[in-house]
Design an enzyme around this catalytic site. Structure first.
Site, PDB file in Angstrom:
ATOM      1  N   SER A  67     -81.810  28.966  -8.780  1.00 16.08           N
ATOM      2  CA  SER A  67     -81.644  27.568  -9.181  1.00 16.08           C
ATOM      3  C   SER A  67     -82.441  26.704  -8.216  1.00 16.08           C
ATOM      4  CB  SER A  67     -80.160  27.165  -9.123  1.00 16.08           C
ATOM      5  OG  SER A  67     -79.704  27.159  -7.777  1.00 16.08           O
TER       6      SER A  67
ATOM      7  N   ASP B 154     -69.675  16.314 -17.715  1.00 12.39           N
ATOM      8  CA  ASP B 154     -70.344  16.294 -16.412  1.00 12.39           C
ATOM      9  C   ASP B 154     -70.009  14.982 -15.718  1.00 12.39           C
ATOM     10  OD1 ASP B 154     -72.737  18.091 -15.120  1.00 12.39           O
ATOM     11  OD2 ASP B 154     -72.880  15.999 -14.463  1.00 12.39           O
TER      12      ASP B 154
ATOM     13  N   TYR C 167     -65.210  26.305   0.193  1.00 14.79           N
ATOM     14  CA  TYR C 167     -65.709  26.863  -1.075  1.00 14.79           C
ATOM     15  C   TYR C 167     -65.137  28.255  -1.328  1.00 14.79           C
ATOM     16  CZ  TYR C 167     -69.282  28.060  -4.605  1.00 14.79           C
ATOM     17  OH  TYR C 167     -69.949  28.436  -5.749  1.00 14.79           O
TER      18      TYR C 167
ATOM     19  N   ASP D 229     -64.858  13.564 -14.789  1.00 12.65           N
ATOM     20  CA  ASP D 229     -64.485  13.975 -13.440  1.00 12.65           C
ATOM     21  C   ASP D 229     -63.302  14.926 -13.601  1.00 12.65           C
ATOM     22  OD1 ASP D 229     -63.554  14.316 -10.875  1.00 12.65           O
ATOM     23  OD2 ASP D 229     -63.499  12.181 -10.373  1.00 12.65           O
ATOM     24  N   VAL D 230     -63.525  16.209 -13.348  1.00 15.81           N
ATOM     25  CA  VAL D 230     -62.500  17.210 -13.643  1.00 15.81           C
ATOM     26  C   VAL D 230     -61.255  17.071 -12.777  1.00 15.81           C
ATOM     27  CG1 VAL D 230     -64.136  18.895 -14.563  1.00 15.81           C
ATOM     28  CG2 VAL D 230     -63.591  18.921 -12.110  1.00 15.81           C
TER      29      VAL D 230
ATOM     30  N   LEU E 216     -75.916  26.613 -14.337  1.00 24.67           N
ATOM     31  CA  LEU E 216     -75.183  27.617 -15.104  1.00 24.67           C
ATOM     32  C   LEU E 216     -74.525  27.013 -16.334  1.00 24.67           C
ATOM     33  CD1 LEU E 216     -73.380  29.754 -12.354  1.00 24.67           C
ATOM     34  CD2 LEU E 216     -75.533  30.218 -13.534  1.00 24.67           C
TER      35      LEU E 216
ATOM     36  N   SER F   8     -66.874  32.774  -7.765  1.00 20.85           N
ATOM     37  CA  SER F   8     -68.088  33.059  -7.013  1.00 20.85           C
ATOM     38  C   SER F   8     -67.871  34.290  -6.154  1.00 20.85           C
ATOM     39  CB  SER F   8     -68.447  31.870  -6.108  1.00 20.85           C
ATOM     40  OG  SER F   8     -69.462  32.215  -5.167  1.00 20.85           O
TER      41      SER F   8
ATOM     42  N   LYS G  18     -62.795  29.239  -4.492  1.00 22.28           N
ATOM     43  CA  LYS G  18     -63.232  30.241  -5.465  1.00 22.28           C
ATOM     44  C   LYS G  18     -62.295  31.449  -5.493  1.00 22.28           C
ATOM     45  CE  LYS G  18     -66.907  28.362  -7.297  1.00 22.28           C
ATOM     46  NZ  LYS G  18     -66.847  27.908  -8.711  1.00 22.28           N
TER      47      LYS G  18
END
Length: 244
Positions: free
Chosen positions: A187, A37, A152, A60-61, A18, A139, A156
């Site tokens: 994907s 990334d 997850y 690395d966020v 995405l 999501s 989200k």
């Protein structure tokens, strides 16, 4: 298109999937793009593949200084920060009974803390400019909850609450914050699912097909551009009608 002409955009998790589709869409709309990334080499390759002004950097966020470095690179190269997309994410799926704490912590950190880092640091620049847009990628799992995804789904869902709170804080500074909730998007990862799982998901989708990355990217472009100028704190579902 010129919807983002001369705008500067940063996209986390932008080297594939995405994120890369968004980068391609933004470039076509006239933007200059910084791709962040975890895999720096892949980020550089993705940026080189784009037909326009683009940079690729390792990020690395979870580490705020690395997110700040993306913003600094964008401003050093092109003088502003107009769009920030928090897209980076991972999965560590397991049932709640078998999931260990590390799998929970990793997913919460990357999605929720990573999104908070991006939103907080981007908005600090944008409030001084009195303009800017932030797009957070949630999501459908954050709306309905999915078996095997307590980590997850929690992350989200948290992104939605965070986006709404940030939108309220930043609206009077001219900064808009919105979110996207994609459903089943085609994907490499989703196409590797067992056929039985794929068929089950198809039954749940009124449009009877998976979405394409570009169909999420076009919604990100809408939220990033002035087409959505009177929208903030909103959540747009890109799901083919699944769980409406």
């Amino acid at each position: 298109m010129t919807l983002l002409k001369d705008k500067v955009a940063v996209i986390t998790g932008g080297a594939q999937g995405l994120g890369l589709a968004m980068a391609e869409e933004f470039i076509r709309a006239g933007a200059k793009v910084v791709i962040g990334d975890l895999d720096g080499a892949r980020a550089e390759a993705a940026a080189a593949s784009l037909e326009g002004d683009a940079l690729g950097l390792a990020c690395d966020v979870v580490e705020s200084d690395q997110v700040q470095a993306l913003i600094d690179a964008a401003r050093a190269a092109w003088g502003s920060l107009d769009v920030f997309v928090n897209n980076a994410g991972i999965t560590r799926d397991a049932t709640m009974r078998t999931m260990d704490e590390d799998a929970f912590d990793q997913v919460i950190s990357v999605h929720l803390k990573g999104c908070w880092n991006g939103t907080r640091l981007a908005s600090a620049v944008m409030r001084e400019q009195k303009t800017g847009t932030i797009v957070n990628v949630s999501s459908l799992s954050g709306k309905v909850g999915m078996v095997g995804q307590t980590n997850y789904s929690a992350a989200k869902a948290g992104i939605i609450g965070m986006s709404k709170a940030a939108a309220k804080e930043m609206a009077h500074h001219g900064v808009r914050v919105n979110a996207i909730q994609p459903g089943l998007i085609r994907s490499a990862m989703t196409e590797a699912m067992p056929q039985k799982a794929w068929d089950q998901k198809m039954v749940e989708i009124p449009m009877q097909r998976a979405g394409e990355p570009r169909e999420v990217a076009s919604v990100a472009l809408f939220l990033a551009s002035d087409l959505s100028s009177y929208m903030t704190g909103t959540v747009l579902e890109v799901t083919g009608g699944r769980f409406m």
